[in-house]
Design a protein around this motif. Structure first.
Motif, PDB file in Angstrom:
ATOM      1  N   ILE A   1      10.285  -2.321 -11.953  1.00  0.00           N
ATOM      2  CA  ILE A   1       8.721  -2.012 -12.301  1.00  0.00           C
ATOM      3  C   ILE A   1       8.304  -0.588 -11.750  1.00  0.00           C
ATOM      4  CG2 ILE A   1       6.411  -2.771 -12.008  1.00  0.00           C
ATOM      5  CD1 ILE A   1       7.451  -5.704 -11.543  1.00  0.00           C
ATOM      6  N   PRO A   2       7.798   0.198 -12.825  1.00  0.00           N
ATOM      7  CA  PRO A   2       7.591   1.431 -12.473  1.00  0.00           C
ATOM      8  C   PRO A   2       6.266   1.415 -11.521  1.00  0.00           C
ATOM      9  CG  PRO A   2       7.876   1.390 -14.679  1.00  0.00           C
ATOM     10  CD  PRO A   2       7.748  -0.146 -14.347  1.00  0.00           C
ATOM     11  N   ILE A   3       6.054   2.463 -10.606  1.00  0.00           N
ATOM     12  CA  ILE A   3       5.088   2.526  -9.836  1.00  0.00           C
ATOM     13  C   ILE A   3       4.529   3.770  -9.896  1.00  0.00           C
ATOM     14  CG2 ILE A   3       4.209   2.910  -7.290  1.00  0.00           C
ATOM     15  CD1 ILE A   3       6.845   0.891  -6.448  1.00  0.00           C
ATOM     16  N   VAL A   4       3.002   3.896 -10.131  1.00  0.00           N
ATOM     17  CA  VAL A   4       2.216   5.076 -10.110  1.00  0.00           C
ATOM     18  C   VAL A   4       1.249   5.176  -9.046  1.00  0.00           C
ATOM     19  CG1 VAL A   4       0.876   6.574 -11.584  1.00  0.00           C
ATOM     20  CG2 VAL A   4       2.600   5.076 -12.669  1.00  0.00           C
ATOM     21  N   GLU A   5       1.260   6.301  -8.284  1.00  0.00           N
ATOM     22  CA  GLU A   5       0.357   6.385  -7.109  1.00  0.00           C
ATOM     23  C   GLU A   5      -0.377   7.663  -7.270  1.00  0.00           C
ATOM     24  OE1 GLU A   5       3.103   4.809  -3.673  1.00  0.00           O
ATOM     25  OE2 GLU A   5       4.080   6.361  -4.635  1.00  0.00           O
ATOM     26  N   HIS A   6      -1.324   7.834  -6.432  1.00  0.00           N
ATOM     27  CA  HIS A   6      -2.618   8.748  -6.569  1.00  0.00           C
ATOM     28  C   HIS A   6      -3.256   8.837  -7.737  1.00  0.00           C
ATOM     29  CE1 HIS A   6      -0.568  10.135  -2.563  1.00  0.00           C
ATOM     30  NE2 HIS A   6       0.661  10.058  -3.459  1.00  0.00           N
ATOM     31  N   LEU A   7      -3.542   7.635  -8.265  1.00  0.00           N
ATOM     32  CA  LEU A   7      -4.425   7.585  -9.572  1.00  0.00           C
ATOM     33  C   LEU A   7      -5.835   8.011  -9.308  1.00  0.00           C
ATOM     34  CD1 LEU A   7      -2.979   4.350 -11.461  1.00  0.00           C
ATOM     35  CD2 LEU A   7      -2.752   6.526 -12.330  1.00  0.00           C
TER      36      LEU A   7
ATOM     37  N   LEU B   1      -3.149   6.629  -1.526  1.00  0.00           N
ATOM     38  CA  LEU B   1      -1.944   7.512  -0.640  1.00  0.00           C
ATOM     39  C   LEU B   1      -0.627   6.924  -0.977  1.00  0.00           C
ATOM     40  CD1 LEU B   1      -1.283   9.928   1.132  1.00  0.00           C
ATOM     41  CD2 LEU B   1      -1.035   8.183   2.853  1.00  0.00           C
ATOM     42  N   ASN B   2      -0.432   5.516  -0.981  1.00  0.00           N
ATOM     43  CA  ASN B   2       0.702   4.708  -1.033  1.00  0.00           C
ATOM     44  C   ASN B   2       0.475   3.419  -1.431  1.00  0.00           C
ATOM     45  OD1 ASN B   2       3.387   3.872  -0.497  1.00  0.00           O
ATOM     46  ND2 ASN B   2       3.816   5.732   0.916  1.00  0.00           N
ATOM     47  N   ILE B   3       1.591   2.905  -2.192  1.00  0.00           N
ATOM     48  CA  ILE B   3       1.318   1.467  -2.530  1.00  0.00           C
ATOM     49  C   ILE B   3       1.808   0.523  -1.362  1.00  0.00           C
ATOM     50  CG2 ILE B   3       3.505   1.074  -3.414  1.00  0.00           C
ATOM     51  CD1 ILE B   3       2.091  -0.329  -5.848  1.00  0.00           C
ATOM     52  N   ASP B   4       2.471   0.989  -0.344  1.00  0.00           N
ATOM     53  CA  ASP B   4       2.916   0.505   0.685  1.00  0.00           C
ATOM     54  C   ASP B   4       1.989   0.931   1.916  1.00  0.00           C
ATOM     55  OD1 ASP B   4       5.129  -1.139   0.876  1.00  0.00           O
ATOM     56  OD2 ASP B   4       5.950   0.409  -0.315  1.00  0.00           O
ATOM     57  N   ASP B   5       1.989   0.290   2.976  1.00  0.00           N
ATOM     58  CA  ASP B   5       1.393   0.779   4.340  1.00  0.00           C
ATOM     59  C   ASP B   5       2.498   1.821   4.826  1.00  0.00           C
ATOM     60  OD1 ASP B   5       0.360   0.989   6.906  1.00  0.00           O
ATOM     61  OD2 ASP B   5       0.512  -0.599   7.484  1.00  0.00           O
ATOM     62  N   ALA B   6       1.776   3.051   5.062  1.00  0.00           N
ATOM     63  CA  ALA B   6       2.541   4.312   5.266  1.00  0.00           C
ATOM     64  C   ALA B   6       3.208   3.930   6.498  1.00  0.00           C
ATOM     65  CB  ALA B   6       1.636   5.487   5.413  1.00  0.00           C
ATOM     66  N   ALA B   7       2.723   3.314   7.174  1.00  0.00           N
ATOM     67  CA  ALA B   7       3.049   2.858   8.816  1.00  0.00           C
ATOM     68  C   ALA B   7       4.352   2.063   8.588  1.00  0.00           C
ATOM     69  CB  ALA B   7       2.072   2.346   9.843  1.00  0.00           C
TER      70      ALA B   7
END
Length: 206
Positions: free
Chosen positions: A164-170, A143-149
């Motif tokens: 640095i590019p981040i790609v999420e939801h792979l 869901l997120n590269i970080d803790d959503a909380a």
């Protein structure tokens, strides 16, 4: 399709329907022109520094070589003791100059309520390790590269702060080998925006 809890799903409609187009063209000739009302953070997407930092480089500033034909490495994290993935996960892996794809298996929950809660993420020290090791791009099937909380968003802050590019939801990272592939996550070249959907894929050496 809701990507992130609390954010709206895209709305796809006709700007010009085939029926409405009949009056514009010769008999028997019709066209459809579609319209999408969509958040930039929809589906699998890439983040640029502007997503986190005012005045930083945006999606349109990424050169093609930063998001396409990157040497890739998959870091397996499907067996883990907790949600936070720390720097120990990357020890012994050559990530310098590579697209580092973190395989958690969380994509199995895509489009379910569980996907939005309790997801795995990278810790601050993991992000610092990736920057120090010279990762070219970091992606995750979560869901997120970080803790959503965690409102401080340390992984976004550190990785995007280093450009640095981040790609999420792979998804489907389990189908890739650990190494020996090239990774692509190319967005449309849009200015003034910090995230944009991509069709992420890999080319595997044979």
């Amino acid at each position: 399709m809701v990507t992130y809890p609390g954010l709206p799903a895209p709305v796809i409609s006709d700007w010009l329907s085939r029926d409405a187009s009949r009056s514009r063209y010769a008999p028997g000739t019709t066209f459809q022109i579609g319209k999408i009302d969509m958040l930039a953070n929809t589906g699998t997407y890439i983040d640029a520094p502007f997503h986190r930092y005012d005045g930083a480089k945006d999606i349109g500033d990424y050169p093609l070589e930063a998001v396409a034909d990157l040497d890739g490495v998959v870091i397996r994290a499907t067996t883990r003791s907790g949600r936070g993935l720390d720097n120990a996960l990357f020890r012994g892996h050559d990530v310098g100059g590579k697209a580092v794809l973190v395989h958690t298996g969380w994509d199995a929950h895509w489009r379910t309520e569980r996907y939005g809660t309790g997801h795995p993420f990278l810790t601050r020290d993991a992000a610092e390790q990736l920057v120090a090791a010279g990762a070219a791009l970091v992606g995750i099937d979560s869901l997120n590269i970080d803790d959503a909380a965690d409102g401080t968003r340390p992984a976004h802050t550190i990785l995007l702060g280093a450009g640095i590019p981040i790609v999420e939801h792979l998804c489907n990272l389990g189908q890739l080998p650990d190494t020996g592939f090239r990774f692509f996550a190319v967005p449309a070249r849009v200015k003034g925006i910090g995230s944009f959907p991509v069709r992420a894929f890999a080319s595997v050496a044979t």
